[in-house]
Scaffold this motif. Structure first.
Motif, PDB file in Angstrom:
ATOM      1  N   ASN A  44       0.824  -1.215   0.000  1.00 15.73           N
ATOM      2  CA  ASN A  44       0.000   0.000   0.000  1.00 15.73           C
ATOM      3  C   ASN A  44       0.852   1.256   0.000  1.00 15.73           C
ATOM      4  OD1 ASN A  44      -2.415  -1.443  -0.029  1.00 15.73           O
ATOM      5  ND2 ASN A  44      -2.517  -1.545   2.209  1.00 15.73           N
ATOM      6  N   TRP A  45       1.952   1.247   0.753  1.00 14.52           N
ATOM      7  CA  TRP A  45       2.837   2.422   0.753  1.00 14.52           C
ATOM      8  C   TRP A  45       3.590   2.548  -0.566  1.00 14.52           C
ATOM      9  CZ3 TRP A  45       2.391   6.559   3.391  1.00 14.52           C
ATOM     10  CH2 TRP A  45       1.845   6.540   4.679  1.00 14.52           C
ATOM     11  N   ASP A  46       3.982   1.423  -1.172  1.00  9.77           N
ATOM     12  CA  ASP A  46       4.642   1.480  -2.482  1.00  9.77           C
ATOM     13  C   ASP A  46       3.726   2.118  -3.517  1.00  9.77           C
ATOM     14  OD1 ASP A  46       6.927   0.324  -1.490  1.00  9.77           O
ATOM     15  OD2 ASP A  46       6.442  -1.702  -2.202  1.00  9.77           O
ATOM     16  N   LEU A  47       2.449   1.748  -3.484  1.00 11.95           N
ATOM     17  CA  LEU A  47       1.481   2.344  -4.419  1.00 11.95           C
ATOM     18  C   LEU A  47       1.282   3.823  -4.122  1.00 11.95           C
ATOM     19  CD1 LEU A  47      -1.177  -0.523  -4.525  1.00 11.95           C
ATOM     20  CD2 LEU A  47       0.375   0.168  -6.369  1.00 11.95           C
ATOM     21  N   PHE A  48       1.290   4.176  -2.840  1.00 13.16           N
ATOM     22  CA  PHE A  48       1.139   5.585  -2.459  1.00 13.16           C
ATOM     23  C   PHE A  48       2.281   6.420  -3.035  1.00 13.16           C
ATOM     24  CE2 PHE A  48       2.422   9.022   0.358  1.00 13.16           C
ATOM     25  CZ  PHE A  48       1.256   9.741   0.519  1.00 13.16           C
ATOM     26  N   TYR A  49       3.518   5.941  -2.856  1.00 15.08           N
ATOM     27  CA  TYR A  49       4.674   6.686  -3.369  1.00 15.08           C
ATOM     28  C   TYR A  49       4.652   6.756  -4.888  1.00 15.08           C
ATOM     29  CZ  TYR A  49       6.659   6.468   1.316  1.00 15.08           C
ATOM     30  OH  TYR A  49       6.882   6.618   2.658  1.00 15.08           O
ATOM     31  N   LYS A  50       4.184   5.704  -5.542  1.00 19.63           N
ATOM     32  CA  LYS A  50       4.113   5.705  -7.002  1.00 19.63           C
ATOM     33  C   LYS A  50       3.112   6.746  -7.495  1.00 19.63           C
ATOM     34  CE  LYS A  50       3.408   2.607 -10.939  1.00 19.63           C
ATOM     35  NZ  LYS A  50       3.123   1.193 -11.350  1.00 19.63           N
ATOM     36  N   ARG A  51       1.967   6.836  -6.817  1.00 22.71           N
ATOM     37  CA  ARG A  51       0.940   7.804  -7.220  1.00 22.71           C
ATOM     38  C   ARG A  51       1.365   9.242  -6.933  1.00 22.71           C
ATOM     39  NH1 ARG A  51      -2.467   4.025  -4.671  1.00 22.71           N
ATOM     40  NH2 ARG A  51      -2.462   5.342  -2.812  1.00 22.71           N
TER      41      ARG A  51
END
Length: 239
Positions: A44-51
């Motif tokens: 979830n944090w990886d997706l947050f940083y990507k967005r």
């Protein structure tokens, strides 16, 4: 738009409406979903940083103003040596920092909006991990969300995981600290308290009649200097 800032040792006083909202929102997320969120925390944090790679993160110029220990780390400083920098990724709750950093070699550790993303049951693991690489007499510089911050009061019903711990719609989680809770975490891990206070900011938009109260906890906790172990020399005695 204007921002007002002050500091204090006591938590923010809520309005009656805010108190009522928190009293209503007591239902906790199910154990099944909580376990799922814990397993998927990294994803979830990886997706947050990507967005948010280009529109979220800003230069934190305030860090060197608030923490004088960081002023010698600025790139324009002649003491800055790129050969001594090492970039790596790890999970502070389970990956041993000693695999990347020599023991007791670090002059300052920053935990700036880091610990709030960790489950409260695992926060002590982060502090123990950091303790191993920090030099005696040096400090952890901390800033994170404080109790009753505007972000905490914006969570909708059904977002509460535990006391002061919430989940966002994207699955990322956030804890909101009290000074007492944070101090106990650090003291139990062997640190000494230097500074531990709330930072209150109010962003005021007079044109729209808005006042957004932000609450942060800003602190310094020091690793104590090693004290020499007393040595006893036994010369025996005459019979």
């Amino acid at each position: 738009m204007a921002a007002l800032q002050r500091r204090g040792l006591q938590t923010r006083i809520l309005s009656s409406e805010e108190e009522e909202k928190l009293k209503r929102d007591q239902a906790l997320v199910s154990d099944f979903k909580q376990q799922k969120l814990e397993k998927e925390a990294q994803k979830n944090w990886d997706l947050f940083y990507k967005r948010n790679s280009t529109n979220f993160f800003k230069d934190r110029h305030w860090t060197t103003r608030e923490f004088e220990e960081l002023r010698s780390c600025r790139e324009q400083n002649p003491l800055y040596d790129t050969e001594r920098c090492k970039v790596f990724q790890c999970d502070l709750t389970k990956d041993d920092l000693l695999e990347h950093v020599p023991p007791e070699s670090v002059d300052a550790v920053t935990l700036i909006f880091v610990l709030s993303a960790v489950h409260p049951d695992k926060m002590h693991l982060v502090l123990q991990n950091v303790y191993k690489v920090l030099k005696p007499g040096r400090s952890v510089l901390f800033r994170d969300y404080g109790l009753y911050d505007h972000a905490m009061l914006r969570f909708k019903a059904g977002s509460k995981l535990a006391e002061n711990f919430y989940v966002r719609q994207d699955g990322t989680r956030s804890y909101f600290f009290t000074g007492e809770f944070l101090a106990r975490l650090f003291l139990d891990a062997g640190y000494e308290e230097e500074v531990n206070e709330y930072v209150f900011r109010e962003t005021v938009n007079k044109k729209e009649g808005l006042c957004v109260p932000r609450v942060f906890l800003q602190s310094k906790f020091r690793k104590s200097q090693k004290t020499p172990v007393p040595v006893t020399l036994d010369l025996g005695h005459e019979s």
